[in-house]
Design a protein around this motif. Structure first.
Motif, PDB file in Angstrom:
ATOM      1  N   CYS A 196      59.779 -29.895  66.904  1.00 14.89           N
ATOM      2  CA  CYS A 196      60.725 -30.018  68.027  1.00 14.89           C
ATOM      3  C   CYS A 196      61.165 -31.467  68.210  1.00 14.89           C
ATOM      4  O   CYS A 196      62.329 -31.762  68.488  1.00 14.89           O
ATOM      5  N   MET A 197      60.217 -32.353  68.049  1.00 12.44           N
ATOM      6  CA  MET A 197      60.503 -33.785  68.203  1.00 12.44           C
ATOM      7  C   MET A 197      61.482 -34.259  67.126  1.00 12.44           C
ATOM      8  O   MET A 197      62.478 -34.938  67.418  1.00 12.44           O
ATOM      9  N   VAL A 198      61.212 -33.876  65.888  1.00 11.34           N
ATOM     10  CA  VAL A 198      62.107 -34.243  64.780  1.00 11.34           C
ATOM     11  C   VAL A 198      63.493 -33.659  65.026  1.00 11.34           C
ATOM     12  O   VAL A 198      64.513 -34.347  64.885  1.00 11.34           O
TER      13      VAL A 198
ATOM     14  N   MET B  99      61.978 -22.609  62.584  1.00 10.31           N
ATOM     15  CA  MET B  99      62.335 -24.025  62.701  1.00 10.31           C
ATOM     16  C   MET B  99      61.861 -24.811  61.482  1.00 10.31           C
ATOM     17  O   MET B  99      62.570 -25.669  60.957  1.00 10.31           O
ATOM     18  N   ALA B 100      60.640 -24.520  61.029  1.00 13.42           N
ATOM     19  CA  ALA B 100      60.106 -25.206  59.852  1.00 13.42           C
ATOM     20  C   ALA B 100      60.977 -24.925  58.629  1.00 13.42           C
ATOM     21  O   ALA B 100      61.298 -25.838  57.852  1.00 13.42           O
ATOM     22  N   PHE B 101      61.382 -23.653  58.452  1.00 14.12           N
ATOM     23  CA  PHE B 101      62.261 -23.298  57.336  1.00 14.12           C
ATOM     24  C   PHE B 101      63.545 -24.116  57.376  1.00 14.12           C
ATOM     25  O   PHE B 101      63.954 -24.726  56.386  1.00 14.12           O
TER      26      PHE B 101
ATOM     27  N   VAL C 188      64.842 -16.021  68.966  1.00 12.69           N
ATOM     28  CA  VAL C 188      65.959 -15.463  68.186  1.00 12.69           C
ATOM     29  C   VAL C 188      66.978 -16.553  67.865  1.00 12.69           C
ATOM     30  O   VAL C 188      67.578 -16.556  66.775  1.00 12.69           O
ATOM     31  N   LEU C 189      67.171 -17.486  68.781  1.00 12.16           N
ATOM     32  CA  LEU C 189      68.077 -18.599  68.505  1.00 12.16           C
ATOM     33  C   LEU C 189      67.582 -19.409  67.315  1.00 12.16           C
ATOM     34  O   LEU C 189      68.369 -19.807  66.444  1.00 12.16           O
ATOM     35  N   GLU C 190      66.266 -19.634  67.246  1.00  9.97           N
ATOM     36  CA  GLU C 190      65.715 -20.354  66.089  1.00  9.97           C
ATOM     37  C   GLU C 190      65.940 -19.564  64.805  1.00  9.97           C
ATOM     38  O   GLU C 190      66.263 -20.120  63.765  1.00  9.97           O
ATOM     39  N   LEU C 191      65.777 -18.245  64.867  1.00 11.16           N
ATOM     40  CA  LEU C 191      66.017 -17.404  63.690  1.00 11.16           C
ATOM     41  C   LEU C 191      67.486 -17.446  63.279  1.00 11.16           C
ATOM     42  O   LEU C 191      67.818 -17.490  62.094  1.00 11.16           O
ATOM     43  N   PHE C 192      68.379 -17.462  64.290  1.00 14.41           N
ATOM     44  CA  PHE C 192      69.814 -17.540  64.002  1.00 14.41           C
ATOM     45  C   PHE C 192      70.155 -18.868  63.318  1.00 14.41           C
ATOM     46  O   PHE C 192      70.894 -18.904  62.338  1.00 14.41           O
TER      47      PHE C 192
END
Length: 1354
Positions: A285-287, A330-332, A370-374
């Motif tokens: 999240c910080m990055v 997010m990592a992906f 879901v936003l992160e997945l999008f």
């Protein structure tokens, strides 16, 4: 004599750093960029950077009252009547809030359910061990008072609230705790909980089962705890949740659960967070936040460490990534975008909506997850990534649906809904960095409260330091961008591109596209190259489309192919000459810049790029002309990707962003493919939006060609769909090449530029042809360049950019050092005119040779291209100056029979511009009407054939003689001194013995090299010779027009720094200058006392700075006639009189008649001159503005900050000054002064705006706004403070002055109209007694000693 400095202050063109050469230059002044390109630190507070850097070493989490309570309830296995973790019980006793609740302080009004849940858990824990009766009582009172919120739908529910909260109520009943709640409501909640459990338990769903296990503490014996333990993780926890783990430990006494809780307390002390560990998620999240705010470049090393560690965990299938959907997505995304080899197969379990919502706890339909997945699903880089395509499809539909349903409790998630809305509107491939950065700053969630079973915060997420650093950088960058845009506007005028009426004026869009992706100060070279070439490619595109004939197009291509320096005669039209000249200048300038970055010449490659573009455009023009030839799609695309004109914009910029690019890299297929894919995307995006217009114009277009070659089978919609498919595949392949590391030869920083330009193209052509549209991109342009940030957050002391403890203001140290260096020397431009007169001095031993041959050589080397001599870029109203300098140089060369070609070109210039010699609108250098005719007479005596009208020449010579005779009969000190000063134009007409009376101690006459050289030629005076030799020793092969100017120049410097408000940075240097000036004053130095303006300026500055200076020294100027009859004052010089006027205002004694008289006549004179300003005087616009301002605002009524702003906005950067010829001094009106002052003003103004908002809240918090009788004068009170106490370190004094100003106004109104006699007496007594209970504003006044006096007086 008032000759050693100018007083005609003129506005010409841009300055140059050094003036020892007069060769023309139109290149970008690097000082326009506030910081250098050499990777210098951006001008922002080091404090936030260091605090942010520290956060990479740790993850800060708030502790949770709710989870700590459940840990506190765990009994000791050996003594169940005692807590296993008594330290947690103690923590609960110490951390109850004043209202009786537990949880995070400052509870949001929509988070009462969270407070109820935490408070009930803490009450249960205390009841479990029969401790803290008073705490329980207060807690139960809070629950009873707020219980209605437990069933209110508008309230935001923590995860599992409908199961956990009733479960705890049941637990309280089992413990015999008497809850002050409605029995009916309680029974309804308990019944609903059981039904919900039984219904869920019968559903065969991994997600539902996981959810029940996660909220197990609310189900107790209803649940099979053996099934729950299937969810135990390697670290011993269940779901990384201390509360669930504590409940499991209570039921099963599992050793791994115990070990997990022990590890938490070792790390956090006596309390636990609501989830742990969160390290990978928090750091990602910080990055992500740093990148989204545009400040990640400051933390490259730290970010690389985070990503390397995350990648290691990814390869090891770490639970903290793969059991958390948001973290996994997010990592992906972040790893793939940073070049790590990541397969989308890892997201296969999220490819289908049902699959996703049936897994783990995601059945909650969490928009954030879901936003992160999008976001992750958009990072497609291979032709077939069906996992991401499916994920993108369902996630976007889900988010749109959720957005349309956002009501009730969802309003608490306003930040999240805004994020979702933005992500859907602007896909990542069409989102320009600076627009995204700005949007993220303005929508930044400083108090980023996150909610699981309870609310929590992390300093690593939504940290205020992130916003502070980003906002300060944005302000600074935006300031730089505005300056660069203004410079580019001048560049367009200088290159005459505005004269091409056929060309679209798209500078703002071109610069915006550069600044939106290359925004940092150190990227200035790349930014300016991008913008200039963007303008030029637009001009050339329009030239080939509509502006040029076929002959002109061919001519332009041939000029670029030939690349000849002497091209002027080969241009077939003015249009071609303007365009080629601009292209040539641009390529040469960028080539020079690139050489400093690359260490090799790349100019040939830049020419090649432009030539390829021109030829491709020519080919398209021929398609249109030759019977409307229809190319194949392959032909069209192979030519069209070049003709789209991104080559000159992107490719040269690659040389200017840092990495070295060898010839091998530039010729590599990877480099070519990157460019081809980018340009193909751009070309097709443009074609989709413009094909209808271009079809009407008969131009080739991919959409229409696809239909044509489809033999009538393909319609418009199908053709557009097919072209969009090519765009999609090209974009994916481009991104793949950008992210690829294995086998890549092009540096990533360079590859990123191709991707950034792709994003520019996608944004411009998202809805329509945004580049052609005059309005489509206006708001985006303003957001990046013009409009200040709109950040509505409370003022934290850290938001004041510098601390109050005497910290240095955050402005460029380089600028300060550059200015500081100027105190050690005085820089003057050399003068062609004076050097020519020195060159004419014959050797005393060999009169047939020059005494100073180096000056002759200098003249030969410094003739300008138009044949003239003088400063380059001659102002159109300074032709007389150029004529005078040129004729002097011609005479010098003719004197020694050298430089025949130079003489010829010089005479041609004189002939072409001779009409200006008698033009009254032209500005005349001092003595022009005597000196210029005198030189013409000298030329005739030498037998030089001047190509001039004999009649006009005779008239000028006759007028000169008459003027001399008339002046010579006037008994005036000033007139005689004037004739002596211009003696080189009088020759034998003057008595040279009389002239030598004006010789100074340094051997010069009036500190003028030309006058001194003429005297040396006639009299062979040794002191004159020594003076000229000393000049050449100092300046080389040429001389200035006046020397020395040290005292005057340094005083002007001190005065300018003070008038701009930046003198505080140079106190030591200024003190040294003033001490030295005072010493010279006491010694009655000629440089001060023979120069009226220097004398009056020295008086004013020394007196204001506390030196003991008597006004008697100015007695010779106390009458107007006296002044104008002395020295050369009869010239009625406004600049000198203005200095007298300013000095005359510094009266400090009861009777200073000298200054009073001086003030009287000088003010009248200036008013009269102001009303008469016409004709040539319009050239002196700057000095007339200065005079007008000085008369309107006397020094004693001029607030510092108002004066600073006015002086910054009216600053004359190119302060060209005129004596016998024009000259510049880098010590006077230096651009560095303006840059430093403007940056400081912007920064201080930003601080002042924040302080004023803070004061507005202070008034509300103090309830002063409730006093209806009181005038609201905060703005005026703060203005009066900020206008005189403006620097950041004066914060305390400024705030004190403003607050007390508000309070005195309130008290004044209270005693006038607001208070009764009883209240007034009461207030006075309260102040006398210093009691603690006071009226609502009194507590703010206890430290104001004037209150008693004021009250007594009233």
């Amino acid at each position: 004599m008032s000759l050693s400095h100018p007083n005609n202050l003129l506005r010409l063109q841009k300055p140059r750093r050094r003036f020892y050469t007069q060769k023309p230059s139109v290149s970008l002044d690097p000082r326009l960029v506030v910081v250098t390109r050499a990777n210098k630190a951006i001008l922002c507070s080091q404090g936030p950077k260091e605090r942010i850097r520290e956060l990479f070493t740790k993850v800060d989490l708030s502790v949770s009252s709710y989870d700590t309570a459940w840990v506190a309830m765990v009994p000791s296995p050996k003594s169940p009547q005692f807590p296993y973790f008594p330290e947690c019980v103690k923590w609960l006793l110490e951390n109850q809030l004043p209202d009786g609740s537990w949880g995070l302080s400052h509870c949001h009004p929509l988070l009462i359910k969270d407070a109820l849940s935490s408070t009930l858990a803490c009450v249960l824990a205390l009841k479990r061990w029969n401790i803290g009766e008073e705490h329980m009582k207060k807690g139960l009172h809070f629950i009873g008072s707020n219980f209605s919120s437990a069933t209110e739908e508008k309230q935001h529910s923590p995860i599992g609230f409908d199961i956990i909260f009733p479960g705890m109520i049941q637990y309280a009943k089992d413990m015999g705790l008497n809850l002050p709640l409605s029995p009916t409501t309680v029974d309804d909640m308990l019944h609903k909980r059981v039904l919900d459990f039984k219904r869920s338990y019968g559903i065969n769903s991994d997600g539902r089962n996981a959810y029940l296990a996660y909220v197990a503490e609310g189900l107790g014996k209803l649940l099979d705890w053996g099934e729950v333990m299937k969810y135990q993780r390697k670290n011993g926890s269940l779901f990384n949740s201390p509360s669930t783990t504590a409940a499991a430990l209570t039921h099963l006494q599992d050793a791994n659960c115990l070990k997990y809780l022990h590890s938490l307390l070792e790390r956090f002390g006596n309390a636990v967070p609501t989830a742990y560990p969160l390290d990978i998620y928090a750091r990602l999240c910080m990055v992500d936040t740093l990148q989204r705010l545009g400040i990640d470049r400051h933390f490259r090393d730290e970010i690389r460490i985070v990503l390397d560690e995350t990648y290691r965990c990814w390869l090891e299938m770490d639970e903290d990534i793969f059991l958390e959907s948001a973290t996994c997505a997010m990592a992906f995304r972040i790893l793939r975008m940073n070049g790590y080899d990541i397969s989308s197969d890892a997201l296969a379990r999220f490819a289908e909506e049902d699959q996703f919502f049936d897994s783990h706890i995601e059945h909650q339909k969490n928009m954030g997850t879901v936003l992160e997945l999008f976001k992750a699903s958009q990072i497609m880089i291979f032709p077939n990534e069906s996992v991401l395509e499916k994920q993108n499809s369902w996630a976007s539909k889900f988010l749109k649906q959720e957005l349309s349903n956002t009501t009730g409790a969802n309003r608490f998630c306003k930040h999240m809904t805004e994020e979702v809305d933005y992500a859907l509107k602007f896909p990542y491939y069409a989102n320009l960095e600076r627009l995204e950065n700005r949007r993220n700053m303005e929508h930044y969630n400083v108090d980023n409260l996150m909610i699981l079973k309870t609310s929590y915060r992390s300093l690593n997420i939504g940290n205020r330091d992130f916003l502070e650093l980003a906002a300060e950088e944005f302000d600074i960058c935006q300031s730089i961008h505005r300056k660069e845009l203004k410079f580019l506007e001048r560049w367009i005028e200088e290159n005459r591109l505005d004269k091409l009426k056929f060309a679209r004026q798209k500078l703002t869009y071109c610069y915006f596209s550069a600044a939106a992706v290359l925004f940092s100060p150190e990227q200035s070279d790349a930014r300016m190259s991008w913008a200039k070439n963007g303008v030029l490619t637009t001009v050339v595109d329009d030239f080939f489309d509509i502006g040029g004939s076929r002959e002109e197009l061919i001519n332009l291509i041939k000029l670029v192919e030939k690349w000849d320096e002497n091209y002027a005669t080969e241009c077939c039209s003015e249009q071609v000459e303007i365009i080629f000249s601009a292209i040539r200048n641009s390529i040469c300038e960028i080539g020079d810049r690139a050489f400093t970055w690359q260490g090799r010449s790349v100019t040939d490659h830049l020419i090649e790029i432009w030539l390829n573009l021109l030829k491709s455009m020519m080919r398209e023009a021929e398609w249109q002309v030759k019977n409307k030839l229809v190319p194949t799609m392959e032909e069209y695309l192979s030519n069209g990707y070049v003709s789209f004109a991104l080559g000159p914009i992107v490719l040269p910029a690659l040389y200017l962003i840092g990495p070295k690019l060898s010839e091998e890299v530039v010729r590599d297929s990877e480099y070519h493919n990157l460019f081809k894919l980018l340009s193909t995307c751009g070309r097709l995006l443009n074609d989709v939006q413009s094909f209808k217009r271009e079809d009407k114009e008969g131009k080739a277009n991919a959409v229409s060609l696809h239909m044509i070659h489809g033999c009538g089978v393909i319609n418009e919609e199908e053709s557009v769909r097919a072209i969009r498919g090519i765009i999609e595949s090209s974009r994916r392949e481009l991104l793949r090449l950008v992210l690829q590391t294995k086998g890549s030869v092009v540096p990533r920083e360079c590859k990123d530029l191709f991707w950034k330009m792709s994003k520019v193209c996608h944004l411009f052509y998202m809805k329509k042809d945004g580049f052609t549209s005059p309005q489509e991109m206006v708001s985006a342009v303003n957001a990046v360049i013009h409009e200040p940030l709109k950040i509505a957050i409370s003022l934290d002391p850290r938001l004041v950019v510098v601390t109050r403890a005497n910290k240095a203001i955050l402005c460029s140290q380089e600028l300060k050092e550059s200015i500081r260096e100027l105190f050690t020397r005085v820089d003057l431009s050399v003068s062609s005119y004076d050097t020519a007169w020195v060159a004419m001095v014959p050797s005393p031993k060999s009169p047939q040779f020059p005494c100073f041959p180096e000056c002759v050589n200098w003249l030969l080397e410094n003739q300008l291209p138009d044949g003239s001599w003088g400063l380059s870029h001659c102002h159109p109203l300074l032709i007389k100056d150029a004529l005078s300098s040129t004729l002097a140089c011609v005479l010098a060369l003719k004197r020694w029979n050298i430089g025949e070609e130079h003489v010829k070109r010089g005479l041609h210039f004189i002939k072409s511009n001779f009409s200006s010699a008698t033009d009254e609108k032209q500005h005349s250098p001092i003595g022009f009407d005597i000196i210029f005719p005198g030189m013409i007479q000298y030329a005739k005596d030498m037998g030089l054939n001047l190509p001039l009208s004999p009649t006009i020449v005779d008239d000028m010579l006759h007028k000169r003689v008459l003027d001399f005779k008339r002046s010579y009969g006037i008994n005036s000190v000033g007139r005689n001194a004037y004739l002596a000063y211009v003696v080189e134009g009088l020759g034998k007409l003057l008595d040279w013995g009389e002239v030598m009376k004006y010789q100074r101690k340094n051997g010069s006459l009036f500190n003028s090299p030309s006058t001194t050289a003429a005297a040396l030629t006639h009299l062979q005076d040794a002191n004159c010779l020594n003076y000229l030799r000393s000049l050449l020793e100092r300046f080389g092969d040429a001389v200035p027009t006046a020397y020395p100017l040290d005292i005057y120049a340094r005083l002007r410097m001190v005065d300018t720094l003070h008038r701009l408000g930046i003198d505080q940075h140079f106190r030591d240097e200024i003190r040294s200058v003033l001490d030295e000036t005072y010493r010279c004053w006491l010694e009655r130095d000629e440089e001060i006392f023979l120069d009226s303006a220097t004398c009056s300026m020295a008086f004013r500055i020394l007196r204001v700075n506390g030196y003991d200076i008597s006004s008697d020294t100015l007695a010779r100027f106390d009458e107007e006639d006296q002044f104008f009859d002395s020295r050369i004052g009869h010239q009625r010089n406004m600049g000198t009189v203005l200095e007298f006027y300013r000095a005359s205002q510094i009266m400090i004694f009861p009777t200073e008649l000298v200054l009073e008289k001086q003030n009287s006549w000088s003010s009248k004179f200036l008013k009269q001159e102001l009303s008469n300003t016409t004709g040539a005087d319009r050239f002196c616009k700057y000095i007339t503005e200065e005079v007008d301002y000085a008369l309107k605002f006397p020094y004693y009524a001029n607030l510092e900050r108002l004066e600073h702003r006015r002086n910054i906005e009216h600053y004359n950067v190119d302060n060209l000054q005129i004596l016998k010829t024009s000259y510049r001094s880098f010590n006077i009106n230096n651009r560095d002064f303006l840059d430093l002052a403007a940056e400081e003003f912007d920064m201080c103004q930003s601080i002042h705006s924040k302080e004023l908002k803070f004061l507005e809240r202070w008034i509300e918090e103090s309830r002063l706004d409730k006093l209806k009788f009181a005038r609201q004068k905060l703005t005026y009170c703060y203005f009066s403070a900020a206008a005189i106490l403006f620097s950041p370190e004066q914060y305390d004094a400024r705030m004190s002055m403003a607050k007390n100003g508000v309070l005195t106004t309130v008290v004044d109104d209270f005693f006038d109209i607001g208070g009764s006699r009883e209240e007034l007496i009461n207030l006075i007594k309260l102040v006398e007694k210093y009691v603690s209970v006071v009226p609502q504003f009194f507590i703010l006044m206890l430290d104001l000693p004037w209150v008693l006096d004021f009250c007594s007086f009233t």
